[in-house]
Design a protein around this motif. Structure first.
Motif, short mmCIF file in Angstrom:
data_model
loop_
_atom_site.label_atom_id
_atom_site.label_comp_id
_atom_site.label_asym_id
_atom_site.label_seq_id
_atom_site.Cartn_x
_atom_site.Cartn_y
_atom_site.Cartn_z
N UNK A 102 14.60 47.56 22.37
CA UNK A 102 13.64 46.45 22.92
C UNK A 102 12.94 46.83 24.16
N UNK A 103 13.75 47.43 25.41
CA UNK A 103 13.20 47.72 26.33
C UNK A 103 12.44 48.85 26.23
N UNK A 104 12.73 49.88 25.31
CA UNK A 104 11.62 51.06 25.16
C UNK A 104 10.59 50.73 24.09
N UNK A 105 10.42 49.65 23.68
CA UNK A 105 9.32 49.20 22.67
C UNK A 105 9.71 49.76 21.30
N UNK A 106 10.83 50.66 21.37
CA UNK A 106 10.75 51.10 19.75
C UNK A 106 10.95 50.31 18.59
N UNK A 107 11.59 49.04 19.00
CA UNK A 107 11.85 47.99 17.94
C UNK A 107 10.57 47.43 17.45
N UNK A 108 9.27 47.61 18.15
CA UNK A 108 8.05 47.18 17.58
C UNK A 108 7.66 47.82 16.59
N UNK A 109 7.60 49.28 16.70
CA UNK A 109 7.20 50.11 15.54
C UNK A 109 7.98 50.12 14.23
N UNK A 110 9.21 50.11 14.74
CA UNK A 110 10.23 50.11 13.45
C UNK A 110 10.45 51.69 12.91
N UNK A 111 10.01 52.49 13.62
CA UNK A 111 10.13 53.98 13.28
C UNK A 111 11.63 54.21 13.17
N UNK A 112 12.40 53.83 14.21
CA UNK A 112 13.74 54.06 14.06
C UNK A 112 14.46 53.67 13.05
N UNK A 113 13.97 52.62 12.30
CA UNK A 113 14.71 52.62 10.93
C UNK A 113 14.68 53.68 10.07
N UNK A 114 13.95 54.56 10.17
CA UNK A 114 13.85 55.61 8.73
C UNK A 114 14.56 56.81 9.58
N UNK A 115 15.24 56.55 10.72
CA UNK A 115 16.12 57.88 11.20
C UNK A 115 17.54 57.31 10.76
N UNK A 116 17.86 58.05 9.32
CA UNK A 116 18.79 57.53 8.80
C UNK A 116 20.38 57.79 9.42
N UNK A 117 20.45 58.80 10.20
CA UNK A 117 21.74 59.34 10.97
C UNK A 117 21.77 58.24 12.20
N UNK A 118 20.66 57.76 12.59
CA UNK A 118 21.01 56.81 13.64
C UNK A 118 21.19 55.56 13.31
N UNK A 119 20.63 55.17 12.13
CA UNK A 119 21.21 53.92 11.51
C UNK A 119 22.48 53.81 10.97
N UNK A 120 22.76 54.90 10.61
CA UNK A 120 24.10 55.16 10.13
C UNK A 120 25.30 54.77 11.07
N UNK A 121 24.93 55.29 12.27
CA UNK A 121 25.82 55.31 13.33
C UNK A 121 25.64 53.90 14.15
N UNK A 122 24.54 53.40 14.01
CA UNK A 122 24.53 51.99 14.76
C UNK A 122 24.85 50.75 13.94
#
Length: 447
Positions: A178-198
């Motif tokens: 949220x603080x880095x503004x990444x949630x607005x773009x939603x690009x992190x959702x396509x990072x499967x390794x990150x989402x698997x860990x989170x």
């Protein structure tokens, strides 16, 4: 008509007693397990071998060798192994100091991995330091979440779920997004390794509201191919997110009821994002991965982890909306066998009758690569159906199921030689009878 079928008509086999049926079931089950062990190495043995191999590795020397080989002949596999072996979360030693590489521009993945060498005893604390310096990345977050999860699993605490709540690792990463503004773009959702860990931390810390927000947020695709009839990139992301949510709940400690609730709600949310009236293809493309995973676990879950009857039935009613017609009977048969209140073998018996009537049942609906695995699932379903029939004192149906399985799956159940021997033994009396008949005709013929 085969000689074996003629022999059965002339000499019908004696029905098996309940005790004989149970003995046959035990023999076929053990034979099937031996077949699986032969075809597919035991996962426990693989893990044991992998752990032993990893403990014996000299990581520093091996990573140096990999780096040399990668420099001489770069390849994707070499790069992947190098990235794993040089992962600071595995190679860090107590008392390591912050390397000078921190003073250099932070860009490549290798630099970010080297960046973590100085601190791994508290990975999430180190990650928050990266956030304060403005240098945190999704890859770093993934590695730190993985390291935190491994530490929690190894901890002496009885409940990993409670340990995850106390760690607040998911909350920390959410705050960063949220603080880095990444949630607005939603690009992190396509990072499967990150989402698997989170995702396991979000589920364990009860941050499901964030997942529902991501699922319900429409995403506009850029550079969409008009000729592409499949789901768009954004919808594939939603599909993956729903699957990760369901699987994280399945692997948790709260039973399968929560996973079923998430699937039922998530299916409505995801299909609501389709820009046209949802069709069967939309449901299949978006829900089948999560639905199949959930159906598999519901069909094999012990009573202590099973979903409530109402949720179980509600999920079973959705199967026909997203599963292919060719695969629906097997899936429903599996669910019926493990129903929490009224288990029944009838759907499984109906499936086996279709298999028995149509020898090309599998070849007609499956390609060769998937045929073997589906055959194994049908065999497993057959043995469980026979077991349920015997437990319900329905010995006639149980004996038929066992005979059907022996006849249609001789290789997997180890009955191939038995059927061959039976065929030969039944052909001999027929030949003798034919010879005797010819001899009689010779004597009765007028001279």
């Amino acid at each position: 008509m085969s000689l074996q079928s003629i022999a059965r008509r002339l000499h019908p086999p004696v029905a098996l007693t309940p005790t004989e049926s149970r003995q046959l079931l035990a023999l076929l089950t053990s034979s099937f397990r031996r077949h699986l062990d032969h075809e597919h190495a035991s996962s426990a043995a693989i893990r044991k071998s992998a752990d032993k191999s990893f403990r014996s590795l000299d990581v520093s020397s091996l990573s140096t060798q990999m780096a040399t080989k990668a420099a001489e002949s770069p390849s994707s596999m070499s790069s992947h192994l190098l990235s794993v072996l040089t992962n600071p979360l595995f190679t860090n030693k107590p008392g390591s100091r912050r390397p000078k590489s921190l003073d250099r521009p932070h860009g490549t993945l290798l630099e970010s991995l080297q960046d973590t060498c100085w601190k791994t005893t508290a990975p999430m604390d180190w990650f928050e330091d990266q956030v304060r310096w403005g240098r945190a990345t999704l890859n770093q977050a993934q590695y730190c979440l993985d390291a935190e999860m491994k530490a929690l699993v190894r901890s002496p605490e009885l409940s990993v779920h409670e340990a995850m709540k106390r760690s607040q690792a998911g909350s920390r990463v959410l705050a960063w997004l949220w603080s880095a503004g990444l949630e607005r773009s939603g690009d992190f959702l396509r990072h499967h390794g990150f989402m698997d860990a989170l995702m396991p931390f979000l589920v364990g810390e009860d941050h499901i509201d964030a997942v529902w927000k991501w699922l319900a947020t429409p995403v506009t695709d850029e550079n969409v191919d008009a000729d592409d009839c499949g789901p768009s990139q954004s919808m594939r992301t939603k599909r993956s997110l729903l699957l990760k949510l369901v699987m994280s709940e399945i692997r948790g400690e709260r039973g399968l009821g929560k996973a079923v609730k998430h699937f039922l709600r998530g299916s409505e949310v995801v299909l609501g994002l389709v820009d046209h009236p949802a069709t069967f293809r939309d449901s299949h493309d978006l829900l089948a991965p999560a639905g199949r995973a959930l159906a598999h676990h519901l069909g094999h879950a012990p009573p202590t982890k099973q979903a409530a009857v109402g949720l179980y039935d509600a999920f079973a009613k959705t199967v026909g909306k997203w599963e292919l017609n060719s695969k629906t009977p097997l899936l429903l048969a599996r669910l019926s066998l493990n129903h929490p209140q009224h288990p029944t073998p009838l759907p499984a018996i109906g499936l086996l009758r279709d298999v028995d009537k149509h020898p090309d049942y599998f070849s007609g609906i499956l390609d060769p690569k998937r045929r073997a695995r589906t055959r194994q699932r049908v065999i497993e379903c057959s043995l469980d159906a026979a077991r349920l029939c015997l437990n319900q004192e329905n010995c006639t149906e149980g004996a038929w199921v066992l005979e059907c399985a022996r006849k249609n799956f001789p290789t997997e159940l180890g009955t191939e030689r038995e059927l061959t021997a039976t065929s030969r033994s039944t052909s001999a009396p027929q030949q003798n009878k034919a010879g005797a008949s010819s001899h009689e005709h010779l004597h009765l013929a007028p001279s």
